[in-house]
Scaffold this motif. Structure first.
Motif, mmCIF file in Angstrom:
data_model
loop_
_atom_site.group_PDB
_atom_site.id
_atom_site.type_symbol
_atom_site.label_atom_id
_atom_site.label_comp_id
_atom_site.label_asym_id
_atom_site.label_seq_id
_atom_site.Cartn_x
_atom_site.Cartn_y
_atom_site.Cartn_z
ATOM 1 N N GLY A 288 0.811 -1.210 0.000
ATOM 2 C CA GLY A 288 0.000 0.000 0.000
ATOM 3 C C GLY A 288 0.839 1.251 0.000
ATOM 4 N N LYS A 289 0.358 2.270 -0.670
ATOM 5 C CA LYS A 289 1.036 3.560 -0.669
ATOM 6 C C LYS A 289 0.935 4.177 0.723
ATOM 7 C CE LYS A 289 1.086 8.020 -3.039
ATOM 8 N NZ LYS A 289 0.428 8.854 -4.058
ATOM 9 N N GLY A 290 2.063 4.536 1.300
ATOM 10 C CA GLY A 290 2.094 5.063 2.648
ATOM 11 C C GLY A 290 2.229 4.009 3.720
ATOM 12 N N ASP A 291 2.177 2.725 3.335
ATOM 13 C CA ASP A 291 2.373 1.633 4.302
ATOM 14 C C ASP A 291 3.865 1.342 4.438
ATOM 15 O OD1 ASP A 291 -0.305 1.675 4.082
ATOM 16 O OD2 ASP A 291 -0.542 -0.342 3.276
ATOM 17 N N GLY A 292 4.171 0.533 5.443
ATOM 18 C CA GLY A 292 5.539 0.060 5.596
ATOM 19 C C GLY A 292 5.653 -1.431 5.407
ATOM 20 N N ASN A 293 4.529 -2.095 5.127
ATOM 21 C CA ASN A 293 4.548 -3.553 5.028
ATOM 22 C C ASN A 293 4.232 -4.010 3.610
ATOM 23 O OD1 ASN A 293 1.947 -2.677 5.069
ATOM 24 N ND2 ASN A 293 1.179 -4.211 6.482
ATOM 25 N N ILE A 294 4.591 -5.256 3.325
ATOM 26 C CA ILE A 294 4.298 -5.908 2.047
ATOM 27 C C ILE A 294 3.734 -7.285 2.371
ATOM 28 C CG2 ILE A 294 5.214 -6.757 -0.143
ATOM 29 C CD1 ILE A 294 7.459 -4.700 0.112
ATOM 30 N N ARG A 295 2.488 -7.528 1.984
ATOM 31 C CA ARG A 295 1.880 -8.849 2.173
ATOM 32 C C ARG A 295 2.117 -9.687 0.931
ATOM 33 N NH1 ARG A 295 -1.733 -4.931 3.871
ATOM 34 N NH2 ARG A 295 -2.418 -5.054 6.042
ATOM 35 N N TYR A 296 2.253 -10.990 1.109
ATOM 36 C CA TYR A 296 2.391 -11.845 -0.063
ATOM 37 C C TYR A 296 1.592 -13.129 0.102
ATOM 38 C CZ TYR A 296 6.627 -12.773 2.756
ATOM 39 O OH TYR A 296 7.534 -12.984 3.779
ATOM 40 N N TYR A 297 1.038 -13.565 -1.049
ATOM 41 C CA TYR A 297 0.124 -14.690 -1.137
ATOM 42 C C TYR A 297 0.626 -15.658 -2.212
ATOM 43 C CZ TYR A 297 -3.168 -11.397 1.093
ATOM 44 O OH TYR A 297 -3.770 -10.487 1.915
ATOM 45 N N GLU A 298 0.119 -16.875 -2.131
ATOM 46 C CA GLU A 298 0.326 -17.847 -3.198
ATOM 47 C C GLU A 298 -1.003 -18.056 -3.909
ATOM 48 O OE1 GLU A 298 2.664 -22.059 -3.967
ATOM 49 O OE2 GLU A 298 2.179 -21.428 -1.933
ATOM 50 N N VAL A 299 -0.988 -17.944 -5.239
ATOM 51 C CA VAL A 299 -2.199 -18.016 -6.038
ATOM 52 C C VAL A 299 -2.310 -19.395 -6.652
ATOM 53 C CG1 VAL A 299 -3.469 -16.963 -7.948
ATOM 54 C CG2 VAL A 299 -1.967 -15.558 -6.548
ATOM 55 N N SER A 300 -3.513 -19.985 -6.593
ATOM 56 C CA SER A 300 -3.764 -21.296 -7.184
ATOM 57 C C SER A 300 -5.060 -21.235 -7.988
ATOM 58 C CB SER A 300 -3.871 -22.370 -6.085
ATOM 59 O OG SER A 300 -4.944 -22.086 -5.212
ATOM 60 N N PRO A 301 -5.217 -22.094 -9.007
ATOM 61 C CA PRO A 301 -6.441 -22.057 -9.816
ATOM 62 C C PRO A 301 -7.647 -22.673 -9.115
ATOM 63 C CG PRO A 301 -4.956 -23.760 -10.615
ATOM 64 C CD PRO A 301 -4.216 -23.030 -9.539
#
Length: 503
Positions: free
Chosen positions: A335-348
């Motif tokens: 997010g703009k202005g955030d300090g964190n980065i979330r990450y996910y794994e995508v599956s069909p």
């Protein structure tokens, strides 16, 4: 184990039935007559439930333990006057050669181009690319030529620049190509993923122009948006274009004809950003729900009547930027202005989005540049790399996403074939209707195996240093003992001297 448990359960059930038959024979007989043929069916259903209850819920994944690692002070770029523009763009672009950052400047627009191997504090008079007459709004490196960069500006033009190999030695004002076609400021640019001669630009005149860079002219105008285009994203082979607009609608467009193939009217949400999820035939959007919370939604690109799934993230107000890595099927949200980065794994299949972890940092980010996969450190098992703009400190900080593995061989399962620098199509071929996927390369050539001789030498050096440390510690201990003895001798002599004076 499962079969043993089932047999134990059946044996206990048989013992219980025998015990009941001895105590209540008439009752058991009536029960058997009543159940009849339904006993076997009930037993089968019950055993199915038992088997399902013993089914493992563990989810196997190669990226469960991916962690983010911020660069050290020596790896950061300091003293950069990052732009204060409120436009929702990244203002940063990176490739294996250069880092480009939009800067604050008076009397026009400018951006810095720094060789990637020269981190540290940047001189205030460092040369810039300063040919625009208005503020620079977006910059993107060509995916095929590391010395070519495109920029869009408030002066309604899009310009193509060629950067020398060693970087800039003086201010650059002459562009390789000037593209004039928008009547209002040009806010977005996007390179075609498989054709080096095609560039798209979107302006505040609500139009998308397709430029043929081999001829330097606009070959198509997409005029289907009633309001400003907020985001554009190509699919893998560049045959489809997804756009999000200020009118809260998501569109899938055929870029060559300009025809809208699918359209989603997101009345309950405000869609800000959109990205194609590789070859999964899905589109992901980020936006704001009716309750003013940030959310993400997953859509089928062939049916935008309703989202496949929606998930609320948090109640912050900054725009949520999605980044998708088609090689590892991982999605990053920043997010703009955030300090964190979330990450996910995508599956069909369900669950379509599996949350993995979150990288946290106290410094808020203005924007993020993403290194192409061919520029990551394969030897360190680095699968993704961000370049984070910290406006308050004038800092650009690299953030690496690393898979923790201890191996001295190339990890082919986390580094599959990826897009290279060779174009698959010419502009004329793509405009004629031909579609081709990106030409793939292997990252194995970039892998540098650790030298066993060097490792052995470093171990020997470590043992030598430890021996020296132990020897010095022994000498220090001896000197302390000797010093303590001398102090005691001095005290005795002082007492003797005092006694002599008294006598």
């Amino acid at each position: 184990m499962e079969s043993i448990m089932n047999r134990m359960f059946l044996s206990r059930l048989n013992i219980f039935n025998c015990f009941m038959e001895k105590l209540f024979p008439s009752l058991v007989q009536q029960q058997k007559i009543f159940l009849g043929s339904f006993g076997e069916e009930k037993e089968r259903i019950f055993m199915t439930k038992v088997k399902m209850s013993w089914h493992s819920t563990y989810r196997s994944s190669k990226f469960r333990h991916v962690y983010g690692k911020a660069g050290s002070r020596e790896q950061c770029y300091e003293g950069i006057p990052i732009t204060h523009s409120v436009h929702d763009n990244h203002f940063c672009a990176v490739n294996p050669k250069f880092l480009a950052v939009v800067t604050e400047s008076a009397g026009g627009g400018a951006f810095l181009v720094i060789p990637l191997h020269k981190p540290g504090r940047i001189d205030p008079h460092y040369p810039k690319v300063c040919g625009h007459q208005g503020s620079v709004m977006d910059i993107k490196w060509s995916p095929f030529m590391d010395n070519i960069i495109a920029s869009s500006s408030e002066d309604c033009t899009v310009r193509i620049w060629q950067i020398p190999d060693g970087g800039l030695r003086r201010n650059m004002t002459e562009a390789l190509m000037i593209l004039i076609g928008h009547s209002r400021r040009a806010g977005l640019i996007e390179w075609h993923p498989t054709c080096s001669g095609i560039l798209l630009s979107a302006g505040y005149d609500c139009k998308i122009l397709i430029w043929n860079l081999e001829e330097g002219v606009a070959v198509k105008m997409i005029d289907t948006h009633p309001d400003v285009v907020l985001c554009m994203s190509f699919n893998t082979d560049g045959s489809l274009l997804a756009t999000s607009c200020k009118d809260k609608k998501l569109r899938i467009i055929d870029p060559r004809s300009g025809k809208v193939l699918q359209e989603a009217d997101c009345k309950s949400t405000r869609v800000n950003r959109v990205v194609f999820l590789g070859n999964l035939k899905h589109v992901l959007t980020t936006g704001v729900s009716r309750w003013n919370t940030r959310q993400i939604a997953l859509w089928d690109q062939e049916d935008l009547s309703a989202p496949i799934t929606e998930e609320e993230i948090d109640g912050l107000s900054g725009v949520l930027f999605p980044f998708y890595d088609a090689d590892t099927h991982m999605l990053y949200l920043a997010g703009k202005g955030d300090g964190n980065i979330r990450y996910y794994e995508v599956s069909p299949e369900k669950p379509f989005l599996q949350f993995l972890m979150e990288f946290r940092s106290p410094a808020p980010q203005k924007g993020l540049g993403v290194m192409p996969k061919r520029g990551v450190d394969v030897g360190e098992c680095e699968i993704f790399r961000f370049y984070k703009l910290v406006t308050l400190k004038g800092l650009v900080e690299p953030i690496s996403m690393i898979v923790p593995r201890r191996s001295e061989t190339y990890q082919e399962d986390i580094f599959p074939m990826t897009a290279g620098t060779e174009s698959a199509l010419s502009a004329a071929e793509w405009l004629s209707g031909i579609d081709r996927g990106p030409l793939l390369i292997s990252l194995k050539e970039a892998y540098k195996r650790p030298n066993p001789a060097g490792l052995r030498a470093s171990k020997r050096d470590r043992r030598t240093l430890l021996k020296m440390v132990y020897r010095q510690q022994d000498e220090i201990r001896k000197l302390k003992d000797e010093l303590g003895g001398k102090d005691e001798r001095i005290r005795q002599l002082e007492l003797e001297l005092k006694n002599l004076r008294n006598t």
